[in-house]
Design an enzyme around this catalytic site. Structure first.
Site, PDB file in Angstrom:
ATOM      1  CB  ALA A  28     -30.634 -29.174  18.648  1.00 61.12           C
ATOM      2  CE  LYS A  48     -22.705 -43.197  15.834  1.00 58.41           C
ATOM      3  NZ  LYS A  48     -22.800 -43.785  14.900  1.00 58.41           N
ATOM      4  CB  ALA A  55     -26.103 -33.687  12.190  1.00 56.47           C
ATOM      5  CD  GLN A  60     -22.299 -23.547   7.405  1.00 55.62           C
ATOM      6  OE1 GLN A  60     -22.127 -22.698   6.830  1.00 55.62           O
ATOM      7  NE2 GLN A  60     -21.060 -24.648   7.235  1.00 55.62           N
ATOM      8  CD  GLU A 126     -31.281 -19.966   5.831  1.00 51.04           C
ATOM      9  OE1 GLU A 126     -31.957 -20.962   5.712  1.00 51.04           O
ATOM     10  OE2 GLU A 126     -30.087 -19.349   6.427  1.00 51.04           O
ATOM     11  CG  ASP A 221     -25.980 -45.687  14.350  1.00 51.66           C
ATOM     12  OD1 ASP A 221     -26.237 -46.274  13.191  1.00 51.66           O
ATOM     13  OD2 ASP A 221     -25.636 -44.747  15.486  1.00 51.66           O
ATOM     14  CG  HIS A 242     -26.894 -27.663   1.272  1.00 52.21           C
ATOM     15  ND1 HIS A 242     -26.018 -26.619   0.745  1.00 52.21           N
ATOM     16  CD2 HIS A 242     -27.462 -26.257   2.347  1.00 52.21           C
ATOM     17  CE1 HIS A 242     -26.489 -25.460   1.425  1.00 52.21           C
ATOM     18  NE2 HIS A 242     -26.935 -25.584   2.374  1.00 52.21           N
ATOM     19  NE  ARG A 288     -31.182 -25.159   2.079  1.00 54.96           N
ATOM     20  CZ  ARG A 288     -31.308 -26.346   3.266  1.00 54.96           C
ATOM     21  NH1 ARG A 288     -31.489 -27.129   4.102  1.00 54.96           N
ATOM     22  NH2 ARG A 288     -31.066 -25.081   4.072  1.00 54.96           N
ATOM     23  CG  HIS A 350     -27.989 -30.682   4.987  1.00 53.63           C
ATOM     24  ND1 HIS A 350     -27.109 -30.295   5.161  1.00 53.63           N
ATOM     25  CD2 HIS A 350     -28.864 -29.635   4.456  1.00 53.63           C
ATOM     26  CE1 HIS A 350     -27.599 -29.191   6.282  1.00 53.63           C
ATOM     27  NE2 HIS A 350     -27.999 -29.016   5.566  1.00 53.63           N
ATOM     28  NE  ARG A 385     -33.957 -29.855   6.447  1.00 56.54           N
ATOM     29  CZ  ARG A 385     -33.106 -28.500   6.385  1.00 56.54           C
ATOM     30  NH1 ARG A 385     -33.256 -27.497   7.190  1.00 56.54           N
ATOM     31  NH2 ARG A 385     -31.723 -28.663   6.040  1.00 56.54           N
ATOM     32  CG  LEU A 391     -31.475 -25.953  13.930  1.00 59.76           C
ATOM     33  CD1 LEU A 391     -30.481 -25.332  14.250  1.00 59.76           C
ATOM     34  CD2 LEU A 391     -30.999 -26.861  15.110  1.00 59.76           C
TER      35      LEU A 391
END
Length: 559
Positions: A28, A48, A55, A60, A126, A221, A242, A288, A350, A385, A391
């Site tokens: 993204a 790559k 990811a 989701q 969430e 990388d 996660h 989390r 995660h 996070r 995202l």
């Protein structure tokens, strides 16, 4: 000064060797960056694998944005700062939440099909969010966004996609210390590409852990590239685990989205007891890191038990079908009927909160080098996070690249062609490389996983340092890293490009493992995703960033 776009582009075996801007990574962040760059620039987008393998495509739960009348950016900011456990940069968080609305509007206009309720964008709650603000497209939000961005990128005449190419080294001009390109492994050749700016968007490094929700391409990388080039990296000890990844023999550690708990699923033990409340008043909706440590600590006290369970029984059947079709399908593949039985889950690595240090314009400490997405440390995530902010961060910060001004070009470097003969040593060296590749993730899971301690960290650093030294002396490594700018290499027929890739990725994993271990040892406290058994409390003295440049570690102030 003239732009590179004003000269004739050079191609070598169909590889363009000059661009205005190179973007490394096609998730993204990379796709949106390429789309936001001024169309006057010729952009090379290096991926790559093929498109849609990162990811972001796996994400989701959704994307967070305070756009409902009951919510506000102020509430979103407060939730983000609280989750970040004192290490978020306030300016960066403010920037993130203030630009969330326009980012969502941009995605909707592009055609991203978010779920709707009564004609309005649907939003769910969430963990650690005070209001429902997570927009979604069933349980494949990342795929919906990446698919739309991919279609738009393919339509752009100024974007050239270079698939199955590996970025090997950054090209740093020695006098001004400015990044002016990189070397790539592409179609059995290694070639240098010049550019006015390089943007790293390679994602995270979850493959350094034995148990991870990350795809195979997530080998750190971008962070490794930047660190070896002398860029400042930051907060690399903070990795988010996660709480709920599918845990079943032979099955991948498929992520069971935070949104499942947000919709009302319960974490239970084998007796059906909601044990998460033993560790936090919010139970399974705690941050989390708290939920992951709760599961970890619970399992530590059980004999021969490797998982707990996620029970969807409290969610209406039709809501499950509507919100989580992908989770239903994957669980069915592994013999789990989510309507009749709970899902076996356990924590898995995660998301990497740390990365290459950047400012609000994505600029690193090296002129001409930029980083975005999980590769970057923007300061918005702090030590932990907030769910579904990743995202959003990718897109909000990538949009800043619309302001990028590539004002200088570089004299063309004299090119030297060489042929690299197949070396018998390569075949002899591969078993050693593969052994390290297999052993490293288990070592890091045990030493720099959910719970850490000085002795175990020090032992792991010794082992990783030894592996680094051994692998960097191999002829395979020298073939990758000893090439000078302007020198290009064609692999002789029979020489295996996949061997070079495996060697390169293993070295990257070793480098980020070393950085994570040393940073974890450096921070003598527990905070967010970093937990030390020997320093279980947070310390005000450590309410600072961990900064690293080359082999020097120091504390940095919070902005």
């Amino acid at each position: 000064m003239t732009l590179i776009s004003s000269v004739n582009y050079l191609k070598t075996n169909n590889l363009t060797t000059q661009f205005d801007v190179i973007v490394v990574g096609s998730g993204a962040a990379g796709l949106y960056a390429a789309l936001c760059l001024p169309t006057k620039y010729r952009v090379g987008l290096i991926t790559k694998e093929t498109l849609k393998t990162g990811a972001s495509d796996w994400a989701q739960g959704g994307i967070a944005a305070a756009i409902s009348q009951e919510d506000s950016p102020k509430f979103h900011q407060e939730d983000t700062l609280k989750a970040g456990a004192g290490l978020c940069d306030r300016r960066a968080v403010q920037f993130l939440v203030d630009h969330a609305g326009t980012t969502i509007q941009s995605l909707v206009e592009m055609g991203v099909a978010f779920d709707r309720k009564g004609g309005e964008l649907a939003m769910t709650l969430e963990a650690a969010h005070s209001h429902p603000r997570v927009l979604h497209a069933a349980d494949t939000t990342g795929r919906a966004i990446v698919s739309t961005l991919t279609e738009k990128a393919l339509e752009r005449v100024n974007i050239e996609i270079i698939p199955q190419a590996i970025a090997l080294q950054l090209w740093i001009e020695p006098e001004k210390k400015r990044c002016q390109g990189l070397s790539v492994l592409y179609q059995n050749q290694i070639e240098w590409i010049q550019a006015g700016a390089v943007i790293l968007a390679t994602g995270g490094g979850g493959q350094v852990y034995a148990q991870t929700t990350n795809p195979s391409v997530s080998t750190g990388d971008g962070v490794a590239l930047a660190w070896r080039a002398g860029a400042i990296v930051r907060d690399l000890e903070f990795f988010q685990f996660h709480p709920t990844a599918l845990t079943k023999p032979e099955a991948p550690h498929f992520l069971i989205s935070e949104a499942v708990r947000g919709e009302g699923a319960h974490l239970v033990d084998e007796q059906g007891r909601r044990f998460a409340f033993d560790y936090h008043p919010s139970g399974e909706l705690a941050p989390r890191d708290v939920v992951s440590r709760g599961i970890f600590n619970y399992l530590q006290g059980q004999k021969n038990q490797t998982n707990v369970y996620l029970d969807l029984g409290s969610i209406e059947t039709e809501q499950i079908r509507y919100r989580f079709p992908n989770i239903i399908s994957v669980c069915q593949q592994w013999g789990i009927d989510v309507f009749k039985e709970p899902i076996p889950v356990a924590p898995a690595a995660h998301y990497w909160m740390g990365g290459v240090k950047v400012d609000l314009n994505n600029a690193t400490s090296i002129d001409g080098l930029y980083a975005i997405g999980e590769t970057a440390s923007t300061g918005v995530h702090g030590a932990n996070r907030l769910a579904s902010n990743s995202l959003l961060e990718c897109l909000v910060f990538a949009a800043q690249l619309s302001k990028l001004n590539v004002t200088s070009s570089f004299p063309l470097t004299k090119k030297t062609k060489m042929v690299m003969e197949k070396q018998k040593k390569w075949q002899q060296e591969m078993p050693q490389i593969l052994e390290v590749r297999q052993s490293l993730p288990q070592l890091i899971w045990q030493s720099a996983g959910i719970s850490r301690s000085q002795t175990v960290l020090e032992e792991a650093i010794t082992q990783v340092s030894l592996w680094q030294k051994q692998l960097k002396s191999l002829s395979l490594s020298q073939a990758i890293f000893n090439l000078l700018p302007g020198q290009s290499v064609k692999l002789e027929v029979g020489a295996n490009q996949s061997d070079l890739r495996t060697c390169y990725e293993t070295i990257n994993l070793l480098d980020i493992a070393y950085l994570m271990l040393k940073s974890s040892l450096f921070r003598t406290e527990s905070r967010g995703g970093h937990y030390r058994q020997d320093y279980p409390q947070s310390s005000q003295e450590w309410e600072k960033h961990t900064l690293v440049c080359e082999h020097r570690w120091w504390k940095g102030e919070i902005d």
